[in-house]
Motif scaffolding. Structure first.
Motif, short mmCIF file in Angstrom:
data_model
loop_
_atom_site.label_atom_id
_atom_site.label_comp_id
_atom_site.label_asym_id
_atom_site.label_seq_id
_atom_site.Cartn_x
_atom_site.Cartn_y
_atom_site.Cartn_z
N THR A 63 0.82 -1.21 0.00
CA THR A 63 0.00 0.00 0.00
C THR A 63 0.86 1.26 0.00
OG1 THR A 63 -0.17 0.26 2.41
CG2 THR A 63 -1.77 -1.21 1.36
N VAL A 64 0.42 2.22 -0.78
CA VAL A 64 1.08 3.53 -0.80
C VAL A 64 0.02 4.58 -0.55
CG1 VAL A 64 3.06 3.01 -2.27
CG2 VAL A 64 0.90 3.57 -3.35
N ASN A 65 0.22 5.38 0.46
CA ASN A 65 -0.75 6.45 0.73
C ASN A 65 -0.43 7.68 -0.11
OD1 ASN A 65 -1.78 4.89 3.20
ND2 ASN A 65 -3.00 6.77 3.14
N LEU A 66 -1.46 8.47 -0.31
CA LEU A 66 -1.31 9.65 -1.15
C LEU A 66 -0.44 10.73 -0.52
CD1 LEU A 66 -4.98 10.19 -2.30
CD2 LEU A 66 -3.03 9.89 -3.83
N ASP A 67 -0.59 10.92 0.80
CA ASP A 67 -0.01 12.15 1.34
C ASP A 67 0.17 12.08 2.85
OD1 ASP A 67 -2.74 12.20 1.86
OD2 ASP A 67 -3.15 13.81 0.45
N GLU A 68 0.88 13.06 3.37
CA GLU A 68 1.07 13.21 4.82
C GLU A 68 1.36 14.67 5.10
OE1 GLU A 68 0.43 12.92 7.83
OE2 GLU A 68 1.37 11.00 8.33
N TYR A 69 0.90 15.13 6.25
CA TYR A 69 1.19 16.49 6.68
C TYR A 69 2.66 16.64 7.06
CZ TYR A 69 -3.85 17.33 7.32
OH TYR A 69 -5.19 17.51 7.14
N VAL A 70 3.24 17.76 6.67
CA VAL A 70 4.61 18.07 7.08
C VAL A 70 4.58 18.52 8.55
CG1 VAL A 70 6.48 19.76 6.80
CG2 VAL A 70 5.48 18.67 4.79
N GLY A 71 5.50 17.95 9.31
CA GLY A 71 5.67 18.39 10.71
C GLY A 71 4.94 17.53 11.70
N LEU A 72 4.16 16.56 11.24
CA LEU A 72 3.47 15.70 12.20
C LEU A 72 4.22 14.38 12.35
CD1 LEU A 72 -0.40 16.04 11.66
CD2 LEU A 72 1.17 17.47 12.98
N ASP A 73 4.49 14.06 13.59
CA ASP A 73 5.09 12.77 13.91
C ASP A 73 4.07 11.67 13.56
OD1 ASP A 73 7.42 11.61 15.77
OD2 ASP A 73 5.55 10.51 16.18
N PRO A 74 4.55 10.50 13.14
CA PRO A 74 3.59 9.43 12.81
C PRO A 74 2.60 9.14 13.96
CG PRO A 74 5.83 8.74 12.26
CD PRO A 74 5.94 10.11 12.88
N ARG A 75 3.06 9.37 15.21
CA ARG A 75 2.16 9.06 16.34
C ARG A 75 1.17 10.18 16.64
NH1 ARG A 75 7.38 7.80 19.63
NH2 ARG A 75 7.76 9.62 18.35
N HIS A 76 1.32 11.32 15.98
CA HIS A 76 0.37 12.41 16.21
C HIS A 76 -1.03 11.92 15.79
CE1 HIS A 76 -1.85 16.13 15.69
NE2 HIS A 76 -0.90 16.77 16.35
N PRO A 77 -2.05 12.16 16.62
CA PRO A 77 -3.38 11.61 16.28
C PRO A 77 -3.92 12.08 14.94
CG PRO A 77 -3.48 13.09 18.21
CD PRO A 77 -2.03 12.83 17.93
N ILE A 101 3.85 5.30 3.54
CA ILE A 101 3.18 6.60 3.72
C ILE A 101 4.31 7.63 3.76
CG2 ILE A 101 1.64 7.99 5.19
CD1 ILE A 101 0.60 5.39 6.45
N PRO A 102 4.16 8.78 3.10
CA PRO A 102 5.24 9.77 3.19
C PRO A 102 5.52 10.12 4.65
CG PRO A 102 3.56 10.49 1.62
CD PRO A 102 3.02 9.27 2.30
N ARG A 103 6.78 10.46 4.93
CA ARG A 103 7.14 10.77 6.32
C ARG A 103 6.98 12.26 6.58
NH1 ARG A 103 12.89 8.14 6.85
NH2 ARG A 103 12.68 8.65 9.04
N GLY A 104 6.22 12.55 7.63
CA GLY A 104 5.96 13.94 7.97
C GLY A 104 6.94 14.51 8.97
N GLU A 105 7.71 13.61 9.58
CA GLU A 105 8.53 14.06 10.71
C GLU A 105 9.97 14.39 10.32
OE1 GLU A 105 8.05 11.03 9.79
OE2 GLU A 105 9.43 9.59 10.72
#
Ligand SMILES: N[C@@H]1[C@@H](O)[C@H](O)[C@@H](COP(=O)(O)O)O[C@@H]1O
Length: 249
Positions: A63-77, A101-105
């Motif tokens: 699986t590949v996700n489309l996107d991730e927020y910049v600056g959010l740790d994977p554990r951020h809710p 999933i792209p890495r936000g952290e």
């Protein structure tokens, strides 16, 4: 060619989209699935989790996700990592090493380069699931994005930030940037299933289907894809002018 499947009830649209995914995985157990987030997808993941509880396996999919927020740790809710764990991965048998999933952290440019290389390595997505932003965005490819945009860091538009603020605690700031799969990668998927439910998507859907194919509405690019099905409920389809001959009641 874009095929529109307009169904009376939201549940019918969700069921139809879930069925496409189950059918694809049944036929091709090691398929690369492109996954999406957002409120629209929550009941769809619930259907897939229910299918798994009834014995359906996702053990070999990648699986590949489309996107991730910049600056959010994977554990951020509110990270999309957390979203995916909560709604899907914690409840099914996708192998953790096959979840991407792209890495936000980390440094966002590095995260985008790493994700772009990963997508190249995995090859075209077999089935890309897509939601549609109220402003016509796909992934986080906002209005103004060209057809061939790469996987990259993007700045979110004010209306996207306010649309997504509902998921964040009062007073918490909503990220202003994201790493998103680009329109080029999205449109190179072998098959696309876009899902739009509820009246808040009616304008975006009308722009995507009845307006010009244009960067003003990235969802309109789906009309250029050779195998895209847009599944919508009645509320999301309410402003469509002319229903294409392929629409189903
Ligand atoms: N990045 C996601 C999109 O992939 C999603 O399609 C959109 C719509 O979300 P919702 O389903 O909550 O309306 O939201 C976010 O911006």
């Amino acid at each position: 060619m874009l095929k529109l499947k307009l169904l009376p009830q939201t549940e019918d649209a969700i069921d139809a989209a879930a069925q496409v995914i189950v059918d694809l995985v049944a036929a091709q157990p090691d398929a690369v699935l492109g996954l999406a987030t957002g409120g629209t997808m929550e009941p769809l993941y619930a259907r897939l989790v229910a299918a798994h509880r009834d014995g359906f396996s996702f053990a070999r999919v990648r699986t590949v996700n489309l996107d991730e927020y910049v600056g959010l740790d994977p554990r951020h809710p509110n990270s999309y990592h957390s979203y995916m764990a909560r709604h899907f991965f914690d409840h099914v048998d996708v192998a953790p090493e096959n979840i991407f999933i792209p890495r936000g952290e980390i440094d966002p440019q590095c995260a985008a380069a790493e994700y772009s290389a990963l997508l190249d390595r995995l090859g075209p997505v077999d089935l890309q699931l897509l939601g549609i932003g109220a402003n016509g965005h796909i992934g986080f490819n906002e209005p103004g994005t060209p057809l061939d945009a790469p996987t990259r860091v993007v700045e979110l538009l004010a209306d996207t930030i306010s649309a997504n603020a509902r998921f964040f605690a009062t007073g918490e700031s909503v990220p202003s940037h994201a790493v998103t799969m680009g329109t080029a990668a999205i449109l190179s998927a072998r098959q696309v299933v876009a899902l739009a439910t509820g009246g808040a998507k009616a304008e975006a859907l009308a722009a995507a289907l009845d307006g010009p194919v244009s960067a003003d509405c990235p969802a309109s690019y789906l009309r250029l894809h050779p195998s895209c099905t847009l599944i919508a409920d009645r509320a999301a389809g309410a402003l469509l002018h002319e229903l294409p001959a392929t629409s189903a009641a």
